[in-house]
Design a protein around this motif. Structure first.
Motif, short mmCIF file in Angstrom:
data_model
loop_
_atom_site.label_atom_id
_atom_site.label_comp_id
_atom_site.label_asym_id
_atom_site.label_seq_id
_atom_site.Cartn_x
_atom_site.Cartn_y
_atom_site.Cartn_z
N TYR A 98 -47.56 10.06 22.64
CA TYR A 98 -48.91 10.54 22.33
C TYR A 98 -50.00 10.00 23.25
O TYR A 98 -51.09 10.56 23.32
CB TYR A 98 -49.27 10.19 20.87
N ASP A 99 -49.75 8.91 23.97
CA ASP A 99 -50.75 8.27 24.81
C ASP A 99 -50.36 8.42 26.28
O ASP A 99 -49.35 7.86 26.71
CB ASP A 99 -50.86 6.80 24.42
N PRO A 100 -51.16 9.14 27.07
CA PRO A 100 -50.77 9.38 28.47
C PRO A 100 -50.67 8.10 29.30
O PRO A 100 -49.96 8.08 30.30
CB PRO A 100 -51.86 10.30 29.00
N THR A 101 -51.31 7.02 28.87
CA THR A 101 -51.24 5.79 29.65
C THR A 101 -49.90 5.08 29.52
O THR A 101 -49.54 4.28 30.38
CB THR A 101 -52.38 4.81 29.27
N ILE A 102 -49.16 5.36 28.44
CA ILE A 102 -47.86 4.70 28.27
C ILE A 102 -46.69 5.58 28.68
O ILE A 102 -45.57 5.11 28.79
CB ILE A 102 -47.65 4.21 26.82
N VAL A 103 -46.94 6.85 28.92
CA VAL A 103 -45.85 7.77 29.26
C VAL A 103 -45.10 7.35 30.53
O VAL A 103 -43.87 7.35 30.54
CB VAL A 103 -46.38 9.23 29.33
N PRO A 104 -45.79 6.95 31.61
CA PRO A 104 -45.03 6.51 32.80
C PRO A 104 -44.12 5.31 32.52
O PRO A 104 -43.01 5.24 33.03
CB PRO A 104 -46.12 6.16 33.81
N VAL A 105 -44.59 4.38 31.71
CA VAL A 105 -43.80 3.19 31.38
C VAL A 105 -42.59 3.60 30.53
O VAL A 105 -41.48 3.12 30.74
CB VAL A 105 -44.68 2.16 30.65
N LEU A 106 -42.81 4.51 29.59
CA LEU A 106 -41.71 5.01 28.75
C LEU A 106 -40.64 5.67 29.60
O LEU A 106 -39.45 5.39 29.45
CB LEU A 106 -42.25 5.99 27.71
N VAL A 107 -41.04 6.54 30.51
CA VAL A 107 -40.07 7.24 31.35
C VAL A 107 -39.32 6.25 32.24
O VAL A 107 -38.10 6.37 32.42
CB VAL A 107 -40.75 8.36 32.17
N ALA A 108 -40.02 5.26 32.78
CA ALA A 108 -39.35 4.24 33.61
C ALA A 108 -38.32 3.48 32.78
O ALA A 108 -37.21 3.20 33.26
CB ALA A 108 -40.38 3.28 34.20
N ALA A 109 -38.65 3.17 31.54
CA ALA A 109 -37.70 2.47 30.66
C ALA A 109 -36.48 3.34 30.37
O ALA A 109 -35.34 2.85 30.41
CB ALA A 109 -38.40 2.06 29.36
N ILE A 110 -36.71 4.61 30.09
CA ILE A 110 -35.58 5.52 29.83
C ILE A 110 -34.68 5.61 31.06
O ILE A 110 -33.46 5.55 30.96
CB ILE A 110 -36.10 6.92 29.43
N LYS A 111 -35.30 5.71 32.23
CA LYS A 111 -34.52 5.79 33.47
C LYS A 111 -33.66 4.54 33.65
O LYS A 111 -32.51 4.63 34.10
CB LYS A 111 -35.46 5.96 34.66
N GLU A 112 -34.15 3.38 33.28
CA GLU A 112 -33.39 2.14 33.40
C GLU A 112 -32.23 2.09 32.41
O GLU A 112 -31.17 1.54 32.70
CB GLU A 112 -34.28 0.91 33.18
N MET A 113 -32.43 2.66 31.23
CA MET A 113 -31.42 2.55 30.18
C MET A 113 -30.33 3.61 30.27
O MET A 113 -29.20 3.38 29.85
CB MET A 113 -32.08 2.62 28.80
N VAL A 114 -30.64 4.77 30.81
CA VAL A 114 -29.65 5.85 30.88
C VAL A 114 -28.93 5.75 32.23
O VAL A 114 -29.44 6.18 33.25
CB VAL A 114 -30.31 7.23 30.69
N VAL A 115 -27.75 5.15 32.19
CA VAL A 115 -27.00 4.89 33.41
C VAL A 115 -25.63 5.56 33.41
O VAL A 115 -24.88 5.42 34.36
CB VAL A 115 -26.84 3.37 33.66
#
Length: 120
Positions: free
Chosen positions: A40-57
């Protein structure tokens, strides 16, 4: 009631998206990641996507995120950043009023999506 054997395999963990090393360390034992109402918050979306990218291997891992659309630009930003990773694929399911009513959602008129994310 769920099978006790299955319950023994389920883990719930608090995750600091800013800590990519923690995300990377969690990635190995994870099969499914579930998130609800976290875009819901555009300021956290980049951090969320970076975290997902790190976890999905692994191609065996999957991420399910339910999204209540409050601002379509923020939702579009989330999808764009997932696409821009170059390694994550995604599909989006529109949870229509009929679907939400069938699922007994308290607000069947909510504009919601289910986003499925995997490795490409």
């Amino acid at each position: 009631m769920l099978d006790p054997e299955i319950l023994g395999k389920v883990q719930i963990a608090k995750l600091d998206w800013d800590d990519l090393a923690e995300c990377r360390n969690l990635s190995k034992p994870i099969d499914v990641i579930i998130g609800a109402d976290i875009t819901y918050d555009p300021t956290i979306v980049p951090v969320l996507v970076a975290a997902i990218k790190e976890m999905v291997v692994s191609s065996q891992q999957v991420v399910y995120i339910t999204v209540t659309i409050r601002n379509i630009e923020t939702f579009d930003l989330f999808l764009q950043l997932v696409d821009e990773t170059g390694v994550l694929g995604r599909s989006v399911m529109d949870l229509t009023q009929t679907m939400m009513t069938a699922l007994c959602h308290p607000s069947p008129s909510a504009d919601m999506r289910l986003v499925l994310i995997t490795l490409k």
